[in-house]
Design a protein around this motif. Structure first.
Motif, mmCIF file in Angstrom:
data_model
loop_
_atom_site.group_PDB
_atom_site.id
_atom_site.type_symbol
_atom_site.label_atom_id
_atom_site.label_comp_id
_atom_site.label_asym_id
_atom_site.label_seq_id
_atom_site.Cartn_x
_atom_site.Cartn_y
_atom_site.Cartn_z
ATOM 1 N N LEU A 35 0.789 -1.233 0.000
ATOM 2 C CA LEU A 35 0.000 0.000 0.000
ATOM 3 C C LEU A 35 0.820 1.282 0.000
ATOM 4 C CD1 LEU A 35 -2.795 -0.994 2.578
ATOM 5 C CD2 LEU A 35 -2.850 -1.157 0.077
ATOM 6 N N TYR A 36 2.122 1.178 0.246
ATOM 7 C CA TYR A 36 2.914 2.390 0.405
ATOM 8 C C TYR A 36 4.024 2.459 -0.650
ATOM 9 C CZ TYR A 36 0.569 2.153 4.915
ATOM 10 O OH TYR A 36 -0.381 2.059 5.896
ATOM 11 N N ARG A 37 4.434 3.681 -0.954
ATOM 12 C CA ARG A 37 5.492 3.877 -1.943
ATOM 13 C C ARG A 37 6.845 3.467 -1.374
ATOM 14 N NH1 ARG A 37 5.353 8.614 -4.562
ATOM 15 N NH2 ARG A 37 3.337 9.460 -3.897
ATOM 16 N N SER A 38 7.751 3.062 -2.263
ATOM 17 C CA SER A 38 9.116 2.748 -1.853
ATOM 18 C C SER A 38 9.871 4.049 -1.571
ATOM 19 C CB SER A 38 9.830 1.956 -2.948
ATOM 20 O OG SER A 38 10.013 2.773 -4.093
ATOM 21 N N PHE A 39 11.076 3.932 -1.058
ATOM 22 C CA PHE A 39 11.882 5.123 -0.783
ATOM 23 C C PHE A 39 12.701 5.549 -1.998
ATOM 24 C CE2 PHE A 39 11.045 3.240 3.322
ATOM 25 C CZ PHE A 39 10.623 4.332 4.053
ATOM 26 N N ASP A 40 13.057 4.594 -2.840
ATOM 27 C CA ASP A 40 13.905 4.908 -3.987
ATOM 28 C C ASP A 40 13.115 5.089 -5.287
ATOM 29 O OD1 ASP A 40 13.193 2.325 -4.600
ATOM 30 O OD2 ASP A 40 15.234 1.524 -4.649
ATOM 31 N N GLY A 41 11.791 5.086 -5.208
ATOM 32 C CA GLY A 41 10.971 5.302 -6.393
ATOM 33 C C GLY A 41 10.660 4.046 -7.178
ATOM 34 N N THR A 42 11.357 2.947 -6.912
ATOM 35 C CA THR A 42 11.090 1.714 -7.642
ATOM 36 C C THR A 42 9.707 1.182 -7.279
ATOM 37 O OG1 THR A 42 12.153 0.384 -5.921
ATOM 38 C CG2 THR A 42 13.517 1.069 -7.780
ATOM 39 N N CYS A 43 9.129 0.451 -8.239
ATOM 40 C CA CYS A 43 7.808 -0.171 -8.092
ATOM 41 C C CYS A 43 6.667 0.838 -8.033
ATOM 42 C CB CYS A 43 7.742 -1.100 -6.884
ATOM 43 S SG CYS A 43 8.854 -2.539 -7.057
ATOM 44 N N ASN A 44 6.977 2.114 -8.230
ATOM 45 C CA ASN A 44 5.884 3.069 -8.419
ATOM 46 C C ASN A 44 5.151 2.692 -9.702
ATOM 47 O OD1 ASN A 44 4.389 5.522 -9.108
ATOM 48 N ND2 ASN A 44 5.579 6.527 -7.498
ATOM 49 N N ASN A 45 5.913 2.353 -10.735
ATOM 50 C CA ASN A 45 5.353 1.842 -11.975
ATOM 51 C C ASN A 45 5.547 0.322 -11.981
ATOM 52 O OD1 ASN A 45 5.097 1.015 -14.788
ATOM 53 N ND2 ASN A 45 5.156 3.195 -15.296
ATOM 54 N N LEU A 46 4.461 -0.410 -11.883
ATOM 55 C CA LEU A 46 4.555 -1.864 -11.762
ATOM 56 C C LEU A 46 5.018 -2.525 -13.050
ATOM 57 C CD1 LEU A 46 1.318 -2.505 -9.665
ATOM 58 C CD2 LEU A 46 3.684 -2.543 -8.864
ATOM 59 N N GLY A 47 4.752 -1.875 -14.189
ATOM 60 C CA GLY A 47 5.191 -2.433 -15.467
ATOM 61 C C GLY A 47 6.670 -2.232 -15.709
#
Length: 595
Positions: A35-47
């Motif tokens: 449910l929460y964003r990562s710290f390094d920005g990864t997995c914000n875009n699942l594709g």
């Protein structure tokens, strides 16, 4: 849109399969239910889970222009040398102190927080590029200081200003053969308050207490301050080893006093929200409290950035028309998975740096209720020295000063505190930020100002007189003295002398570039604060977030400040936007988060 999807698929095919990319980072595996964003920005875009990650390249609006097609800085159109960047700074950006009639200094400073949140050039090279040993180092691109009786640095015998080229994809071994280099940013490209929380899981863990969701602080004189940096001499300038040097989510957190005020404010805000949530939900553990408080603070930051700050810089109508903000009390589900959040190089390292002209050389401290100035501090005396904030009521005085003192006007004039004395430490002179901006333009291979004019719908100029009407005549005369051809005018300089767009604080080329950037930033963020769904807020919570303001942030986190105007970015007067009790300003109702 279909062509954009095809381009993205092609990029990823090449990225993962081409042997040229053998040294590129591997994509992480993403938990689609988290449910929460990562710290390094990864997995914000699942594709495309690497999107947004630190140590990846900037994006480009126009293909780079290098003399050799790869990385050698370009020359003038006739093949000769360009005017030295220091000369351009000295002639085009003099120190003439004009005040903005409306906007306060906190507007400029919040702009820097946003800039730091989104990008930071990565640099690796010698400490000084002005020695015989380093002059030929490929990472050095020193700024020449020609003899000039109007240049104080020149008269002091300074002939060189050190300048290190930005790290590129070739330096990292992750690039496409025969293509121009692209510069690397060492922070994630998401507007996620990483200046507070860090750009990696490891950094975030270093900053956390592990109790009650809180971030680490040190309490001195009944106020909470960021913890001490474990390597202070690498981070700060410390004439006295007992002075404070803070550990923050961003390595630039100590850079200047106004910046550090906001770093401290958001640190305190996180812990304040944790206390409220813990009282409402005593069953929440440390991780839940931390992530929910972080989510709320990021929501406030995104709201203040887009709905309070950007309308001043870029014009509210422009933002509405470009669908960067919306006039709604509902969710805004405009996430576009085809958009890569990588920041445009031209935005981060040219257009957005125009607002350096807002910087004031002397910071005033003000009393509370009646806003009387009682002290001032010279900016260059406290670069990388935040300990001033802990003396007496300096933190509160500066909070009130930033929302009372008018910023410098947005124009070509710049305080000598950043063009003569930047990071001077114990020396008489320091660096020159505007010369560095021009040199960076060349280092990064930005195409000509003329090319970006065309991109943004302006007519291409074939001679200097074609700029008349869009640029004032004095500026055109200066450009003619500094550049041999209209096609030699650089993006950094040409955009900075344009007449402003009505309702905005920049000219059409820079406004165009920044609109493209801030559209990209919101569209590419799956966790944007206005989204619906499990990763978002409830509608009631979202409309509470929409009560956030720069004024409330400072009120809640400056213990000695009891009065503030409703619009902190705007000057207060007897005619409107009057000071009022902080308790009467709109505030978030946190009962909407009670389970």
């Amino acid at each position: 849109m279909r062509s954009m999807h095809i381009a993205v698929l092609l990029f990823n095919f090449l990225y993962y399969l081409s042997p040229v990319y053998s040294n590129c980072p591997e994509a992480p595996k993403c938990d689609k239910g988290y449910l929460y964003r990562s710290f390094d920005g990864t997995c914000n875009n699942l594709g495309y889970p690497l999107y947004g990650k630190p140590d990846l390249t900037y994006d480009r609006l126009l293909k780079a222009n290098y003399d050799d097609g790869i990385s050698t800085p370009y020359k003038a159109k006739d093949g000769g040398p360009l005017t030295p960047a220091r000369t351009i700074s000295n002639k085009l950006y003099p120190d003439i102190p004009l005040k903005d009639p409306i906007w306060t200094l906190i507007l400029m400073q919040y702009g820097q927080i946003v800039a730091h949140d989104l990008s930071n050039i990565k640099q690796e090279g010698p400490d000084n590029c002005c020695t015989n040993e380093t002059s030929k180092n490929p990472k050095c691109f020193a700024i020449e200081v020609p003899f000039d009786i109007t240049d104080r640095m020149s008269l002091a015998g300074i002939k060189c200003i050190s300048f290190i080229r930005t790290t590129t994809d070739r330096d990292q071994g992750c690039y496409t053969e025969n293509e121009p280099v692209e510069q690397v940013s060492d922070v994630n490209s998401i507007l996620d308050l990483s200046v507070t929380y860090g750009n990696s899981l490891a950094k975030s863990q270093e900053l956390r207490t592990g109790l009650g969701g809180k971030l680490k602080v040190e309490n001195r004189n009944e106020q909470d301050w960021p913890p001490r940096d474990p390597t202070p001499t690498k981070t700060c300038f410390l004439p006295n080893t007992e002075e404070a040097c803070y550990l923050t989510g961003d390595k630039r957190g100590n850079q200047n006093l106004q910046l550090t005020v906001l770093q401290v404010a958001y640190l305190r805000e996180h812990n304040r929200v944790c206390d409220i949530l813990a009282e409402l939900n005593p069953h929440w553990d440390d991780e839940k409290l931390f992530q929910e408080a972080r989510k709320i603070c990021i929501g406030q930051h995104q709201y203040v950035s887009y709905y309070e700050m950007l309308p001043i810089f870029l014009g509210r109508d422009n933002l509405l028309n470009y669908k960067i903000i919306y006039d709604t009390d509902d969710f805004v589900d405009d996430y576009d998975s085809s958009v890569n959040p990588a920041v445009y190089n031209e935005h981060a390292n040219a257009a957005n740096r125009y607002f350096h002209s807002n910087i004031e050389g002397y910071l005033k401290l003000y009393s509370d209720k009646f806003r009387l100035s009682y002290s001032s501090v010279r900016l260059s005396n406290w670069f990388d020295r935040p300990s001033f904030l802990e003396e007496g009521d300096n933190f509160g005085g500066l909070c009130r000063g930033l929302t009372t003192q008018l910023e410098s006007n947005v124009d070509t004039f710049h305080t000598s505190e950043i063009t003569q004395y930047l990071f001077k430490k114990a020396k008489t002179f320091g660096k020159d930020m505007k010369a560095a901006d021009v040199q960076r333009n060349r280092d990064h291979g930005f195409r000509s100002y003329n090319d970006y004019r065309e991109l943004c719908g302006l007519k291409r100029a074939t001679k200097f007189s074609d700029l008349s009407g869009e640029i004032n005549e004095l500026a055109i005369i200066l450009l003619q003295k500094l550049y041999k051809s209209v096609d030699d005018i650089e993006l950094t300089t040409g955009g900075s002398v344009e007449n402003h767009v009505q309702g905005a604080l920049a000219g059409p080329t820079f406004v165009c570039i920044m609109l493209k950037q801030f559209s990209k930033t919101r569209l590419s963020d799956r966790f944007w604060f206005e989204r619906s769904g499990k990763t978002g807020f409830t509608l009631d919570q979202l409309n509470e977030i929409r009560k956030a303001s720069i004024s409330r942030l400072l009120c809640d986190n400056s213990p000695t400040t009891d009065y503030m105007q409703p619009e902190g970015f705007k000057y207060t007067s007897i005619f409107g936007n009057k000071l009022q009790d902080c308790n009467t300003l709109p505030s978030i109702n946190y009962t909407k988060w009670k389970e």
